[in-house]
Design an enzyme around this catalytic site. Structure first.
Site, PDB file in Angstrom:
ATOM      1  N   LYS A  22       0.836  -1.207   0.000  1.00  0.00           N
ATOM      2  CA  LYS A  22       0.000   0.000   0.000  1.00  0.00           C
ATOM      3  C   LYS A  22       0.867   1.252   0.000  1.00  0.00           C
ATOM      4  CE  LYS A  22      -1.617   1.479   4.126  1.00  0.00           C
ATOM      5  NZ  LYS A  22      -1.251   2.842   4.511  1.00  0.00           N
ATOM      6  N   ASN A  23       1.874   1.257   0.874  1.00  0.00           N
ATOM      7  CA  ASN A  23       2.654   2.484   1.051  1.00  0.00           C
ATOM      8  C   ASN A  23       3.676   2.727  -0.062  1.00  0.00           C
ATOM      9  OD1 ASN A  23       1.172   3.019   3.286  1.00  0.00           O
ATOM     10  ND2 ASN A  23       2.728   2.378   4.768  1.00  0.00           N
ATOM     11  N   ARG A 143      -4.205  10.650   5.115  1.00  0.00           N
ATOM     12  CA  ARG A 143      -3.059  11.551   5.231  1.00  0.00           C
ATOM     13  C   ARG A 143      -2.145  11.495   4.014  1.00  0.00           C
ATOM     14  NH1 ARG A 143      -1.173  13.962   9.149  1.00  0.00           N
ATOM     15  NH2 ARG A 143       0.881  13.551   8.284  1.00  0.00           N
ATOM     16  N   CYS A 167      -4.173  12.350  13.363  1.00  0.00           N
ATOM     17  CA  CYS A 167      -4.906  11.114  13.159  1.00  0.00           C
ATOM     18  C   CYS A 167      -4.783  10.290  14.424  1.00  0.00           C
ATOM     19  CB  CYS A 167      -4.381  10.356  11.951  1.00  0.00           C
ATOM     20  SG  CYS A 167      -2.768   9.671  12.221  1.00  0.00           S
ATOM     21  N   ARG A 172       1.394  14.023  13.660  1.00  0.00           N
ATOM     22  CA  ARG A 172       1.885  13.846  12.290  1.00  0.00           C
ATOM     23  C   ARG A 172       1.924  15.134  11.463  1.00  0.00           C
ATOM     24  NH1 ARG A 172      -0.715   8.430   9.974  1.00  0.00           N
ATOM     25  NH2 ARG A 172       1.117   8.385   8.679  1.00  0.00           N
ATOM     26  N   PRO A 173       2.798  16.048  11.838  1.00  0.00           N
ATOM     27  CA  PRO A 173       2.930  17.282  11.052  1.00  0.00           C
ATOM     28  C   PRO A 173       3.564  17.025   9.687  1.00  0.00           C
ATOM     29  CG  PRO A 173       4.638  17.177  12.746  1.00  0.00           C
ATOM     30  CD  PRO A 173       3.748  15.974  12.955  1.00  0.00           C
ATOM     31  N   ASP A 175       5.710  19.524   8.424  1.00  0.00           N
ATOM     32  CA  ASP A 175       6.660  20.635   8.336  1.00  0.00           C
ATOM     33  C   ASP A 175       7.881  20.299   7.482  1.00  0.00           C
ATOM     34  OD1 ASP A 175       7.079  18.878  10.674  1.00  0.00           O
ATOM     35  OD2 ASP A 175       8.914  20.051  10.933  1.00  0.00           O
ATOM     36  N   ASP A 358       4.792  -0.051  11.993  1.00  0.00           N
ATOM     37  CA  ASP A 358       3.567  -0.636  11.451  1.00  0.00           C
ATOM     38  C   ASP A 358       3.392  -2.113  11.823  1.00  0.00           C
ATOM     39  OD1 ASP A 358       2.953   1.786  10.350  1.00  0.00           O
ATOM     40  OD2 ASP A 358       3.623   1.282   8.322  1.00  0.00           O
ATOM     41  N   ARG A 450      -8.563  -0.364   4.832  1.00  0.00           N
ATOM     42  CA  ARG A 450      -7.706   0.680   4.250  1.00  0.00           C
ATOM     43  C   ARG A 450      -6.417   0.082   3.709  1.00  0.00           C
ATOM     44  NH1 ARG A 450      -6.842   5.946   7.711  1.00  0.00           N
ATOM     45  NH2 ARG A 450      -5.628   6.252   5.826  1.00  0.00           N
TER      46      ARG A 450
HETATM   47  N1  EPU Z   1       7.183  13.952  11.049  1.00  0.00           N
HETATM   48  C1  EPU Z   1       7.373  15.273  11.377  1.00  0.00           C
HETATM   49  N2  EPU Z   1       7.322  16.190  10.379  1.00  0.00           N
HETATM   50  C2  EPU Z   1       7.089  15.859   9.088  1.00  0.00           C
HETATM   51  C3  EPU Z   1       6.899  14.512   8.763  1.00  0.00           C
HETATM   52  C4  EPU Z   1       6.949  13.562   9.775  1.00  0.00           C
HETATM   53  O1  EPU Z   1       7.588  15.617  12.536  1.00  0.00           O
HETATM   54  O2  EPU Z   1       7.045  16.749   8.228  1.00  0.00           O
HETATM   55  C5  EPU Z   1       7.252  12.935  12.120  1.00  0.00           C
HETATM   56  C6  EPU Z   1       5.950  12.159  12.290  1.00  0.00           C
HETATM   57  O3  EPU Z   1       5.041  12.853  13.104  1.00  0.00           O
HETATM   58  C7  EPU Z   1       6.432  10.866  12.878  1.00  0.00           C
HETATM   59  C8  EPU Z   1       7.782  10.660  12.192  1.00  0.00           C
HETATM   60  O4  EPU Z   1       8.165  11.937  11.699  1.00  0.00           O
HETATM   61  O5  EPU Z   1       6.612  11.007  14.245  1.00  0.00           O
HETATM   62  C9  EPU Z   1       7.793   9.683  11.036  1.00  0.00           C
HETATM   63  O6  EPU Z   1       6.691   9.957  10.190  1.00  0.00           O
HETATM   64  P1  EPU Z   1       6.717   9.712   8.618  1.00  0.00           P
HETATM   65  O7  EPU Z   1       6.605  11.029   7.941  1.00  0.00           O
HETATM   66  O8  EPU Z   1       7.855   8.846   8.237  1.00  0.00           O
HETATM   67  O9  EPU Z   1       5.357   8.932   8.413  1.00  0.00           O
HETATM   68  P2  EPU Z   1       4.418   9.079   7.167  1.00  0.00           P
HETATM   69  O10 EPU Z   1       5.231   9.294   5.960  1.00  0.00           O
HETATM   70  O11 EPU Z   1       3.299   9.995   7.456  1.00  0.00           O
HETATM   71  C10 EPU Z   1       4.510   6.546   6.505  1.00  0.00           C
HETATM   72  C11 EPU Z   1       3.529   5.445   6.325  1.00  0.00           C
HETATM   73  C12 EPU Z   1       2.984   5.027   7.683  1.00  0.00           C
HETATM   74  C13 EPU Z   1       4.155   4.567   8.546  1.00  0.00           C
HETATM   75  C14 EPU Z   1       5.195   5.681   8.642  1.00  0.00           C
HETATM   76  C15 EPU Z   1       6.444   5.266   9.380  1.00  0.00           C
HETATM   77  C16 EPU Z   1       2.654   5.942   4.133  1.00  0.00           C
HETATM   78  C17 EPU Z   1       1.509   6.372   3.298  1.00  0.00           C
HETATM   79  N3  EPU Z   1       2.455   5.910   5.457  1.00  0.00           N
HETATM   80  O12 EPU Z   1       3.794   7.613   7.118  1.00  0.00           O
HETATM   81  O13 EPU Z   1       2.119   3.939   7.455  1.00  0.00           O
HETATM   82  O14 EPU Z   1       3.715   4.243   9.833  1.00  0.00           O
HETATM   83  O15 EPU Z   1       5.587   6.097   7.324  1.00  0.00           O
HETATM   84  O16 EPU Z   1       7.031   4.181   8.793  1.00  0.00           O
HETATM   85  O17 EPU Z   1       3.713   5.622   3.617  1.00  0.00           O
HETATM   86  C18 EPU Z   1       0.343   2.473   7.941  1.00  0.00           C
HETATM   87  O18 EPU Z   1       0.519   1.964   6.820  1.00  0.00           O
HETATM   88  O19 EPU Z   1      -0.395   1.949   8.819  1.00  0.00           O
HETATM   89  C19 EPU Z   1       1.024   3.719   8.264  1.00  0.00           C
HETATM   90  C20 EPU Z   1       0.635   4.505   9.256  1.00  0.00           C
END
Ligand code: EPU
Length: 475
Positions: A22-23, A143, A167, A172-173, A175, A358, A450
């Site tokens: 999915k991701n 998201r 969420c 999950r910002p 920034d 995950d 999902r």
């Molecule tokens: N973070 C920030 N700022 C940002 C981006 C992230 O502070 O701009 C923080 C997040 O709040 C978190 C950490 O960095 O604490 C890591 O977050 P990341 O951005 O890597 O997560 P994501 O890209 O939103 C993806 C997967 C998630 C998975 C995470 C971590 C997708 C669509 N989603 O999310 O998948 O948990 O990486 O591996 O790729 C799931 O499939 O159940 C799922 C939640």
């Protein structure tokens, strides 16, 4: 709203095929915004998040057409029966007495591993974009919709995307996405719950992420491949899904090197073409079934999985006492000595190549069945222990202290009515239900839909007694 009714305990035994990730599929779909030529994606998992992304792309002028994989004898997938959106079913909630229920449990002989046909999706610009604007209504349920920000900005010089908000698993910002785009020369503003970005053409730059972010790295790759000059991204997420996106973009004509590592270099090009790409297998879905083998004292061969991507889980399962065998046929996980042979082992989640967040919830379910005390530390998200209170309803002894959970095992899990709160928490409860004695009813299965393709079919194929029960208004 759908539920799973599970009668346990049953050891999971047999073969199961990993679906597409999915991701990895989500950013691959977003990449189709970067070209007017068709992008053909194989092994797209038929899960709700992908449908949500298709709807968003359709709004943005990119149509998607599903094709059946060319494998004879497989069920027709042109008419996928995905459950209705939870919002829809919630609004028609009715008193228990006026509901009818429909169960979709397979025959006793079970579904074959091939029961879930592999989907092929062709994405093609169907009309000029109605604007580089992703509205709240389309973004709010997922998201990952933020992944359209980078490609829209790179392609049209402007993008307006609703902020995804928090969420169930944390704040999950985004920034880092925005800082990265600003480093490439974009003007970034927040207004009325939307992020608006502008740049006549992005310019390559050196940018270091403050922390590794998966979709943040992907958004920057999607944007930088059409920038003028070279972009160097440091402290990138090293998840296999990032590398898979880079493979697709390179097939489309991008010049990306180092993806999957800490530093990624992108030499910008003037335009991208179409491509054919096969999405990598879903390591989280596959890992869920391997944990399923372990928690039920079973024997599962996971087919079409990539063992290297699953190494952090496989190492941990071996420590716990699960026999792991990697061969050309797949990854086999089995518990030989039966119940009582699992050992408690601590784990801390971390960005790849660490133990994936995950799989944390599913691993916790396993630890309830292992002998001894284990500590599970969640370092990636701040609120990802919502499955704990539901596991406790099944008899688990888990104590949460901040970002750590202490699990005392082994526990005889017993069936109960439980409520899923997010995607991976749902999977944890389903596994616990298969291992538990008696009937477990997992409510709010829409979370599971999902991201898990045909989970009840796959579990039935492994011998579990799982039925999807659809409740709807009697007509
Ligand atoms: N973070 C920030 N700022 C940002 C981006 C992230 O502070 O701009 C923080 C997040 O709040 C978190 C950490 O960095 O604490 C890591 O977050 P990341 O951005 O890597 O997560 P994501 O890209 O939103 C993806 C997967 C998630 C998975 C995470 C971590 C997708 C669509 N989603 O999310 O998948 O948990 O990486 O591996 O790729 C799931 O499939 O159940 C799922 C939640």
């Amino acid at each position: 709203m759908d539920r799973f009714h599970i009668l346990g305990p049953t050891p999971l035994v047999g073969r199961v095929r990993a679906s597409g990730a999915k991701n990895a599929a989500l950013p691959a779909l977003a990449a189709s915004l970067l070209t007017d030529e068709p992008v053909t994606l194989h092994r797209v998992p038929r899960v709700r998040d992908l449908r949500t992304m298709c709807r968003l792309l359709d709004y943005l002028g990119v149509g998607s057409e599903e094709r059946e994989a060319p494998a004879p004898g497989l069920p027709d997938f042109a008419d996928p029966e995905l459950p209705a959106d939870p919002e829809g079913s919630q609004s028609t909630q009715s008193p228990e007495s006026s509901r009818s229920t429909k169960s979709t449990e397979g025959s006793k002989s079970g579904a074959s591993p091939e029961a879930v046909a592999e989907a092929v999706l062709v994405l093609r610009r169907s009309r000029p974009s109605s604007g580089a604007d992703a509205p709240y209504e389309l973004v709010k349920t997922m998201r990952a919709s933020v992944l359209v920000l980078g490609p829209l900005l790179a392609r049209y010089g402007f993008a307006r995307v609703s902020l995804p908000g928090g969420c169930a698993i944390g704040v999950r910002p985004i920034d880092q996405h925005l800082k990265g785009l600003a480093a490439l020369g974009a003007d970034v503003r927040l207004a009325g719950g939307y992020v608006e970005t502008r740049a006549s053409r992005l310019t390559g730059a050196r940018f270091r992420f403050d922390l590794p972010t998966v979709t943040g790295t992907e958004n920057l790759l999607l944007a930088a491949c059409l920038a003028r000059g070279t972009t160097v991204l440091e402290n990138c997420a090293r998840e296999p899904e990032v590398a898979d996106l880079a493979r697709l973009l390179n097939a489309m004509g991008a010049r990306i090197s180092g993806a999957g590592g800490d530093t990624v270099v992108v030499d910008g090009v003037d335009g991208l073409g179409g491509a054919v790409h096969r999405v990598i297998p879903d390591r989280i879905e596959g890992g869920t079934y391997l944990i399923g083998a372990a928690i039920t004292g079973g024997d599962v061969l996971l087919e079409q999985a990539n063992a290297a991507d699953l190494a952090p889980l496989l190492d941990k399962l071996a420590e716990v006492g699960v026999e792991i065998e990697v061969s050309p046929a797949g990854i086999r996980a089995r518990v030989r000595a039966g119940d009582g042979s699992l050992r408690a082992r601590d784990v801390a989640t971390a960005p790849h190549p660490g133990f994936p967040t995950d799989l944390q919830a599913q691993y916790m379910a396993l630890m309830t069945r292992a002998a001894g005390t284990s500590t599970i530390r969640e370092t990636v998200f701040e609120n990802r222990f919502q499955h704990v209170s539901e596991l406790a309803r099944m008899g688990a002894r888990v104590h949460v202290d901040g970002r750590s959970a202490r699990v005392d095992g082994p526990t005889e899990l017993t069936g109960a009515a439980v409520m899923a709160t997010d995607l991976r928490a749902s999977a944890c409860l389903v596994l616990a239900g298969v291992a538990a004695a008696g009937t477990t009813v997992v409510d709010r299965i829409y979370h599971l839909d999902r991201g898990y393709e045909g989970m009840e079919l796959k579990l039935q194929g492994l011998g579990a007694h799982v039925a999807r029960v659809t409740e709807s208004m009697a007509t």
